[in-house]
Design a protein around this motif. Structure first.
Motif, PDB file in Angstrom:
ATOM      1  N   LEU A 139      28.388  40.376  23.136  1.00 15.83           N
ATOM      2  CA  LEU A 139      29.658  40.218  23.854  1.00 15.83           C
ATOM      3  C   LEU A 139      29.994  41.453  24.679  1.00 15.83           C
ATOM      4  O   LEU A 139      30.420  41.347  25.828  1.00 15.83           O
ATOM      5  N   LEU A 140      29.795  42.630  24.101  1.00 11.57           N
ATOM      6  CA  LEU A 140      30.061  43.868  24.837  1.00 11.57           C
ATOM      7  C   LEU A 140      29.170  43.984  26.066  1.00 11.57           C
ATOM      8  O   LEU A 140      29.623  44.387  27.140  1.00 11.57           O
ATOM      9  N   SER A 141      27.915  43.629  25.922  1.00 11.86           N
ATOM     10  CA  SER A 141      26.998  43.662  27.069  1.00 11.86           C
ATOM     11  C   SER A 141      27.486  42.722  28.163  1.00 11.86           C
ATOM     12  O   SER A 141      27.472  43.070  29.345  1.00 11.86           O
ATOM     13  N   GLU A 153      30.190  41.910  33.411  1.00 15.73           N
ATOM     14  CA  GLU A 153      31.268  41.297  34.186  1.00 15.73           C
ATOM     15  C   GLU A 153      32.139  42.354  34.856  1.00 15.73           C
ATOM     16  O   GLU A 153      32.506  42.212  36.028  1.00 15.73           O
ATOM     17  N   GLU A 154      32.464  43.419  34.139  1.00 14.32           N
ATOM     18  CA  GLU A 154      33.266  44.495  34.731  1.00 14.32           C
ATOM     19  C   GLU A 154      32.524  45.178  35.865  1.00 14.32           C
ATOM     20  O   GLU A 154      33.117  45.491  36.901  1.00 14.32           O
ATOM     21  N   ARG A 155      31.224  45.399  35.684  1.00  9.16           N
ATOM     22  CA  ARG A 155      30.430  46.045  36.738  1.00  9.16           C
ATOM     23  C   ARG A 155      30.351  45.144  37.971  1.00  9.16           C
ATOM     24  O   ARG A 155      30.472  45.619  39.093  1.00  9.16           O
ATOM     25  N   ASN A 200      34.645  44.472  44.281  1.00  5.57           N
ATOM     26  CA  ASN A 200      35.796  45.179  44.852  1.00  5.57           C
ATOM     27  C   ASN A 200      35.352  46.236  45.859  1.00  5.57           C
ATOM     28  O   ASN A 200      35.983  46.392  46.913  1.00  5.57           O
ATOM     29  N   ASN A 201      34.271  46.941  45.554  1.00  8.75           N
ATOM     30  CA  ASN A 201      33.741  47.923  46.503  1.00  8.75           C
ATOM     31  C   ASN A 201      33.260  47.237  47.784  1.00  8.75           C
ATOM     32  O   ASN A 201      33.443  47.756  48.885  1.00  8.75           O
ATOM     33  N   TYR A 202      32.643  46.074  47.633  1.00  8.50           N
ATOM     34  CA  TYR A 202      32.194  45.296  48.785  1.00  8.50           C
ATOM     35  C   TYR A 202      33.392  44.896  49.654  1.00  8.50           C
ATOM     36  O   TYR A 202      33.371  45.062  50.872  1.00  8.50           O
ATOM     37  N   GLN A 203      34.438  44.362  49.012  1.00  3.18           N
ATOM     38  CA  GLN A 203      35.632  43.963  49.755  1.00  3.18           C
ATOM     39  C   GLN A 203      36.256  45.157  50.472  1.00  3.18           C
ATOM     40  O   GLN A 203      36.688  45.042  51.625  1.00  3.18           O
ATOM     41  N   LYS A 204      36.290  46.299  49.803  1.00  6.13           N
ATOM     42  CA  LYS A 204      36.840  47.511  50.406  1.00  6.13           C
ATOM     43  C   LYS A 204      36.006  47.938  51.614  1.00  6.13           C
ATOM     44  O   LYS A 204      36.549  48.312  52.651  1.00  6.13           O
ATOM     45  N   SER A 205      34.688  47.864  51.495  1.00  7.32           N
ATOM     46  CA  SER A 205      33.826  48.260  52.608  1.00  7.32           C
ATOM     47  C   SER A 205      33.977  47.312  53.794  1.00  7.32           C
ATOM     48  O   SER A 205      33.956  47.742  54.948  1.00  7.32           O
TER      49      SER A 205
END
Length: 68
Positions: free
Chosen positions: A24-26, A31-33, A39-44
């Motif tokens: 589950l942690l993996s 999912e968080e990564r 989000n970085n893609y959207q920002k770029s």
């Protein structure tokens, strides 16, 4: 519940339960990564549309861009 309480609780679980927590942690970390990458893609995309991105293949210019 404190972090040490959580760790102690996990320590007392069965092997199968610990393996399930590990899986589950993996999954949660993946999912968080993915969300961070998205989000970085959207920002770029936004920065590119605003003309805020600079591109260059010149090493000296790239070093200067990093320093700015």
């Amino acid at each position: 519940m404190s972090f040490s309480d959580v760790l102690e609780t996990i320590k007392n679980l069965s092997l199968e339960e610990k393996q399930e927590i590990q899986a589950l942690l993996s999954q949660y970390l993946r999912e968080e990564r993915r969300e961070e990458i998205y989000n970085n893609y959207q920002k770029s995309i936004s920065e590119e549309q605003k003309g805020e991105l600079n591109f260059s293949s010149n090493i000296d210019e790239l070093k200067q861009l990093i320093e700015d």
